[in-house]
Write a protein that holds these residues in place. Sequence first.
Motif, PDB file in Angstrom:
ATOM      1  N   TRP A  29      -1.307  12.310 -12.260  1.00 54.55           N
ATOM      2  CA  TRP A  29      -1.609  11.214 -11.356  1.00 54.55           C
ATOM      3  C   TRP A  29      -1.747   9.943 -12.183  1.00 54.55           C
ATOM      4  O   TRP A  29      -2.522   9.892 -13.121  1.00 54.55           O
ATOM      5  CB  TRP A  29      -2.902  11.482 -10.588  1.00 54.55           C
ATOM      6  N   MET A  30      -0.963   8.929 -11.836  1.00 55.59           N
ATOM      7  CA  MET A  30      -0.942   7.695 -12.612  1.00 55.59           C
ATOM      8  C   MET A  30      -1.029   6.496 -11.673  1.00 55.59           C
ATOM      9  O   MET A  30      -0.338   6.455 -10.643  1.00 55.59           O
ATOM     10  CB  MET A  30       0.354   7.596 -13.436  1.00 55.59           C
ATOM     11  N   SER A  31      -1.863   5.533 -12.028  1.00 55.68           N
ATOM     12  CA  SER A  31      -1.961   4.309 -11.238  1.00 55.68           C
ATOM     13  C   SER A  31      -0.651   3.530 -11.321  1.00 55.68           C
ATOM     14  O   SER A  31      -0.128   3.293 -12.402  1.00 55.68           O
ATOM     15  CB  SER A  31      -3.106   3.430 -11.758  1.00 55.68           C
ATOM     16  N   ARG A  32      -0.120   3.141 -10.172  1.00 52.90           N
ATOM     17  CA  ARG A  32       1.095   2.330 -10.115  1.00 52.90           C
ATOM     18  C   ARG A  32       0.838   0.983  -9.441  1.00 52.90           C
ATOM     19  O   ARG A  32       1.772   0.302  -9.025  1.00 52.90           O
ATOM     20  CB  ARG A  32       2.193   3.081  -9.342  1.00 52.90           C
ATOM     21  N   SER A  33      -0.421   0.618  -9.354  1.00 51.46           N
ATOM     22  CA  SER A  33      -0.801  -0.612  -8.663  1.00 51.46           C
ATOM     23  C   SER A  33      -0.426  -1.845  -9.481  1.00 51.46           C
ATOM     24  O   SER A  33      -0.335  -1.794 -10.714  1.00 51.46           O
ATOM     25  CB  SER A  33      -2.304  -0.620  -8.387  1.00 51.46           C
ATOM     26  N   LEU A  51       0.834  -1.207   0.000  1.00 53.44           N
ATOM     27  CA  LEU A  51       0.000   0.000   0.000  1.00 53.44           C
ATOM     28  C   LEU A  51       0.867   1.255   0.000  1.00 53.44           C
ATOM     29  O   LEU A  51       0.686   2.154  -0.826  1.00 53.44           O
ATOM     30  CB  LEU A  51      -0.919  -0.017   1.225  1.00 53.44           C
ATOM     31  N   GLY A  52       1.833   1.319   0.923  1.00 56.01           N
ATOM     32  CA  GLY A  52       2.682   2.499   1.014  1.00 56.01           C
ATOM     33  C   GLY A  52       3.540   2.705  -0.224  1.00 56.01           C
ATOM     34  O   GLY A  52       3.723   3.837  -0.684  1.00 56.01           O
ATOM     35  N   VAL A  85       5.590  10.062  -9.385  1.00 57.10           N
ATOM     36  CA  VAL A  85       5.204  10.337 -10.771  1.00 57.10           C
ATOM     37  C   VAL A  85       4.542  11.710 -10.863  1.00 57.10           C
ATOM     38  O   VAL A  85       4.768  12.467 -11.811  1.00 57.10           O
ATOM     39  CB  VAL A  85       4.270   9.231 -11.299  1.00 57.10           C
ATOM     40  N   ARG A  86       3.719  12.037  -9.876  1.00 56.06           N
ATOM     41  CA  ARG A  86       3.069  13.346  -9.857  1.00 56.06           C
ATOM     42  C   ARG A  86       4.109  14.461  -9.781  1.00 56.06           C
ATOM     43  O   ARG A  86       4.008  15.489 -10.463  1.00 56.06           O
ATOM     44  CB  ARG A  86       2.122  13.433  -8.654  1.00 56.06           C
ATOM     45  N   ILE A  92       3.704   5.978  -2.653  1.00 56.97           N
ATOM     46  CA  ILE A  92       4.974   6.686  -2.882  1.00 56.97           C
ATOM     47  C   ILE A  92       5.238   6.850  -4.379  1.00 56.97           C
ATOM     48  O   ILE A  92       5.626   7.929  -4.846  1.00 56.97           O
ATOM     49  CB  ILE A  92       6.125   5.913  -2.218  1.00 56.97           C
ATOM     50  N   GLU A  93       5.009   5.775  -5.139  1.00 58.38           N
ATOM     51  CA  GLU A  93       5.236   5.859  -6.594  1.00 58.38           C
ATOM     52  C   GLU A  93       4.288   6.843  -7.253  1.00 58.38           C
ATOM     53  O   GLU A  93       4.678   7.585  -8.161  1.00 58.38           O
ATOM     54  CB  GLU A  93       5.096   4.470  -7.220  1.00 58.38           C
TER      55      GLU A  93
END
Length: 430
Positions: free
Chosen positions: A255-259, A238-239, A248-249, A243-244
């Motif tokens: 804002w980009m999904s890094r999941s 989660l953390g 990226v922001r 952080i990623e």
Amino acid sequence: MEYTLYDLALFWLIYAFAGWLVEAAYFAVTRRGFYDRGFLSAPLVASYGVTALLLILVLPTLNGLPVLQFAFCTVIATVVETLAAVLARLLTPGVQWERAKKRAIGGGKWGLVASLSVGGAFYLSYLLVHPLVMAVELMIPTLVKQIVVWVFVGLLAVDFAVSVYALRTGSGASNKRRQREGRTKLAAWVSNFVWRRLNKAYPGIQREASAEDEERRAVFAKGLCWDKLIWVFFLTALGGDLIEMCWVRLVSHIWMSRSSVLYGPFSFVWGLGAVVLTVILQPLAQKADRYVFLAGFVIGGVYEYMCSVFTELVFGTVFWDYSHMPLNIGGRTNLLFCFFWGVLAVVWVKIAYPLLCKGIEAVPLVAGKIATWVVVALMLCNGVLTGLAMLRHQARPLQPQPANRLEAFLDEQYPDDFMTRRWPNMRQVD
């Protein structure tokens, strides 16, 4: 070179057996006797098979870079051996493995020399032995491979279950007493056989209850245990994702999904990396920061590289590419991010992990156990669904029409535009 799952399973069996032969020969020379090493009763050392398998998949991506290939052999062999030792300890709580292993190998004073020697042996095996093994293995008919693999899978599953049962439920002395009293004769005989073999291979091994064991039963996730590692994985996944996203922001102003998964902000790369660093670096926790930094620098870089190889081989996708950055290694990692891994290792071992431990162990015992099982169930479902959606996304260009109801469900729930939004940086490889 592409391998089937049966090819890989057969390679594992071959190299696990070869590792058992090497260890048996080494101890026959140094201790003048036969010692059946390894966790299993079968003539296999599983960690050698796992190391060989990882190297078979990773080293071809480093062709033309012999120094890096040797370094990867050394690091991967050391990490796998360490993880295997921790896994044995987690599966058999109360068994005194560390003291017994020190007595078996004479104190373990030559850790670095041993790692380099084992890494060199694996590298030479990859260069000289594996081509011959591969040539022979590829000539075996597929049906024969399938029969051999499934037979051994069944036998090893029984072997593993029996070994764990014996080590968790008794000791050599208690099993002998049960056998003399005539109670549970078969179970006592099998358990006694396992203990007798391990007592010879690891002099001094025993299972004993202690005040520390009682404390573990009273405190949730006390020490290094399954519950602790599950929460380390969950919280750092989660953390790490958050952080990623912020990084990226900051760098790209978006804002980009890094999941790593379909649902929730969880990065499995970060979570699994935290577990690996926790297990490997705990022995260095009391040492100077430079040792922790160097270990994190090397292990983190190798780990990131292997994650990239894994996603490419399994899902045919690439989630990050550092080819445009200087000092990169195949575009899969680079020295700048290795430096970040080193810094992160110091922060994690010296500051973050001790604080996280206190927080986790403060959770009430019953509530912690229930929450742990809920987290495991949800993350397992999330991971399986993600894997299925990835595989279908990879196959969709070649097979647009679903072949069954599962593929139809995946096409409806996770179409290509959904997958692209979820993983904007993902690209497929040929």
